[in-house]
Motif scaffolding. Structure first.
Motif, PDB file in Angstrom:
ATOM      1  N   THR A 144       0.872  -1.221  -0.037  1.00  0.00           N
ATOM      2  CA  THR A 144      -0.048  -0.055   0.059  1.00  0.00           C
ATOM      3  C   THR A 144       0.848   1.110   0.072  1.00  0.00           C
ATOM      4  O   THR A 144       0.343   2.329   0.494  1.00  0.00           O
ATOM      5  CB  THR A 144      -0.849  -0.107   1.296  1.00  0.00           C
ATOM      6  N   VAL A 167       0.607   2.125  -5.154  1.00  0.00           N
ATOM      7  CA  VAL A 167      -0.953   2.416  -5.410  1.00  0.00           C
ATOM      8  C   VAL A 167      -1.388   3.003  -6.377  1.00  0.00           C
ATOM      9  O   VAL A 167      -1.989   2.843  -7.204  1.00  0.00           O
ATOM     10  CB  VAL A 167      -1.451   3.249  -4.140  1.00  0.00           C
ATOM     11  N   ALA A 177      -4.941  -4.071  -2.975  1.00  0.00           N
ATOM     12  CA  ALA A 177      -4.162  -3.365  -2.058  1.00  0.00           C
ATOM     13  C   ALA A 177      -3.914  -4.140  -0.805  1.00  0.00           C
ATOM     14  O   ALA A 177      -4.774  -4.549  -0.058  1.00  0.00           O
ATOM     15  CB  ALA A 177      -4.301  -2.033  -1.563  1.00  0.00           C
ATOM     16  N   PHE A 225      -2.613  -5.426   2.693  1.00  0.00           N
ATOM     17  CA  PHE A 225      -2.077  -4.964   4.096  1.00  0.00           C
ATOM     18  C   PHE A 225      -1.531  -6.200   4.704  1.00  0.00           C
ATOM     19  O   PHE A 225      -0.800  -6.255   5.999  1.00  0.00           O
ATOM     20  CB  PHE A 225      -3.168  -4.597   5.253  1.00  0.00           C
ATOM     21  N   THR A 236       2.990  -6.631   2.646  1.00  0.00           N
ATOM     22  CA  THR A 236       3.186  -5.269   3.775  1.00  0.00           C
ATOM     23  C   THR A 236       3.842  -5.590   5.222  1.00  0.00           C
ATOM     24  O   THR A 236       3.119  -6.522   5.728  1.00  0.00           O
ATOM     25  CB  THR A 236       1.964  -4.469   4.068  1.00  0.00           C
ATOM     26  N   GLY A 272      -0.381   3.577   4.759  1.00  0.00           N
ATOM     27  CA  GLY A 272      -1.089   3.020   3.754  1.00  0.00           C
ATOM     28  C   GLY A 272      -2.475   3.185   3.746  1.00  0.00           C
ATOM     29  O   GLY A 272      -2.994   3.333   2.630  1.00  0.00           O
ATOM     30  N   GLN A 273      -3.279   3.256   4.750  1.00  0.00           N
ATOM     31  CA  GLN A 273      -4.459   3.730   4.931  1.00  0.00           C
ATOM     32  C   GLN A 273      -4.845   5.091   4.291  1.00  0.00           C
ATOM     33  O   GLN A 273      -5.548   5.485   3.661  1.00  0.00           O
ATOM     34  CB  GLN A 273      -4.972   3.881   6.618  1.00  0.00           C
ATOM     35  N   ASN A 301      -2.576   6.456   1.968  1.00  0.00           N
ATOM     36  CA  ASN A 301      -2.563   6.411   0.677  1.00  0.00           C
ATOM     37  C   ASN A 301      -3.869   6.089   0.135  1.00  0.00           C
ATOM     38  O   ASN A 301      -4.443   6.397  -1.183  1.00  0.00           O
ATOM     39  CB  ASN A 301      -1.619   5.555   0.378  1.00  0.00           C
ATOM     40  N   LEU A 302      -4.561   4.899   0.450  1.00  0.00           N
ATOM     41  CA  LEU A 302      -5.829   4.535   0.004  1.00  0.00           C
ATOM     42  C   LEU A 302      -6.902   5.464   0.134  1.00  0.00           C
ATOM     43  O   LEU A 302      -7.619   5.377  -1.025  1.00  0.00           O
ATOM     44  CB  LEU A 302      -6.217   3.134   0.729  1.00  0.00           C
ATOM     45  N   VAL A 329      -9.357  -4.294  -1.180  1.00  0.00           N
ATOM     46  CA  VAL A 329      -8.333  -4.185  -0.126  1.00  0.00           C
ATOM     47  C   VAL A 329      -8.009  -5.782   0.839  1.00  0.00           C
ATOM     48  O   VAL A 329      -9.281  -6.081   0.955  1.00  0.00           O
ATOM     49  CB  VAL A 329      -8.460  -3.241   0.976  1.00  0.00           C
ATOM     50  N   ASP A 387      -7.388  -2.920  10.236  1.00  0.00           N
ATOM     51  CA  ASP A 387      -7.457  -2.912   8.756  1.00  0.00           C
ATOM     52  C   ASP A 387      -8.690  -2.550   8.144  1.00  0.00           C
ATOM     53  O   ASP A 387      -8.959  -1.577   7.479  1.00  0.00           O
ATOM     54  CB  ASP A 387      -6.461  -4.112   8.057  1.00  0.00           C
ATOM     55  N   TYR A 441     -10.210   1.241   6.919  1.00  0.00           N
ATOM     56  CA  TYR A 441     -10.528   1.392   5.473  1.00  0.00           C
ATOM     57  C   TYR A 441     -12.097   1.684   5.271  1.00  0.00           C
ATOM     58  O   TYR A 441     -12.448   2.694   4.724  1.00  0.00           O
ATOM     59  CB  TYR A 441      -9.986   0.249   4.530  1.00  0.00           C
TER      60      TYR A 441
END
Length: 295
Positions: free
Chosen positions: A124, A129, A142, A144, A148, A158-159, A161-162, A191, A216, A220
């Motif tokens: 991520t 991404v 993506a 996690f 990752t 990562g969160q 970025n998403l 995800v 996670d 998200y």
């Protein structure tokens, strides 16, 4: 002070002050500790929008409702392993033969999940991404989990970025000066949260670490579900490492609870299950049956 008022105060604080990451971290811990929530990872001004009080309360709600069931299912894994070690071989379940032999269907798929002939997966990180979504593949998972390393920074960035990808605001400038942005037409985003067996040690609720799966998924879903729907897509997930249909049932219960909590129609979530264990392969029909409204 009532919890709701306390959350409102810290939300305003995080939106207005410009202190060091340590100051943000201390303020967040103190403000939410009375509600049984403690963040042990550093929270700077960027992270504060991801691990916001409202998002943390959403994750805490998942923990309080489902953690006992998750622990029970992990104990069942241990019991089953002991049986196998003693010489008992895995087999199809007699009590669920009616599922394997019966007639039933999964709910229809949304239009943007009908073409999955080419999928790409990866971590991520921000550049990944963007490049994965722009790759020309039908879907981007993506990840996690396996892709990752679960450091606090990797997970929260990562969160972030998403979230930026869902909002269409993600960009990246490389060391060579090259600038990356998201194409208007890009791959469908899915995800993969971490598996049921893992914990997120950086966030504790009522003195116990939260499930990495719920952490996670919860962050998200909380931050992106409505935006995804507005974009004509939806919150889509890959579910890893399941060993039984009861673990799939837990995911289905989590999905229903989460959709109800955000006033999103049940069945909006769509989940793909990765069969990665021998035990899971003996319950594939049952796993799909448990998720039939959201798979």
């Amino acid at each position: 002070m009532p919890a709701q008022q306390r959350v409102g105060i810290i939300a305003k604080h995080l939106a207005s002050v410009k202190e060091s990451p340590v100051d943000h971290q201390q303020e967040l811990n103190i403000s939410l500790r009375g509600d049984g929530i403690e963040v042990l990872g550093t929270v700077n001004s960027h992270y504060a929008h991801i691990v916001s009080p409202a998002a943390l309360h959403f994750v805490a709600g998942l923990h309080r409702k489902f953690e006992r069931t998750r622990q029970s299912l992990m104990a069942k894994r241990d019991q089953r392993q002991q049986q196998i070690t003693s010489g008992m071989l895995p087999d199809f379940l007699n009590e669920t033969a009616w599922i394997r032999e019966g007639s039933w269907k999964c709910a229809p798929l949304p239009a943007d999940l009908l073409d999955r002939r080419v999928e790409i997966t990866g971590p991520t990180s921000r550049k990944m991404v963007i490049n994965a979504l722009n790759s020309g593949a039908s879907c981007f998972m993506a990840d996690f989990e396996d892709a990752t390393s679960p450091t606090w920074d990797n997970l929260i960035e990562g969160q972030e970025n998403l979230r930026d990808a869902v909002n269409g605001t993600i960009s990246f400038k490389g060391d060579d000066g090259k600038f990356y942005t998201l194409n208007k037409n890009h791959a469908v985003l899915l995800v993969r949260p971490r598996g049921w067996h893992l914990l997120e040690k950086h966030v504790q609720v009522d003195g116990a670490p939260v499930s990495a799966s719920l952490f996670d998924f919860g962050l998200y879903f909380y931050h992106n579900a409505r935006h995804l729907i507005q974009n004509g897509s939806g919150p889509y997930f890959y579910l890893p490492k399941m060993e039984s249909h009861l673990e799939a049932r837990l995911w289905n219960d989590v999905f229903n609870h989460s959709q109800d909590a955000l006033n999103i129609p049940r069945g909006t979530i769509k989940a793909t299950v990765l069969i990665e264990t021998i035990l899971g392969s003996f319950e594939m029909d049952e796993i799909l049956y448990e998720l039939r409204d959201q798979s």
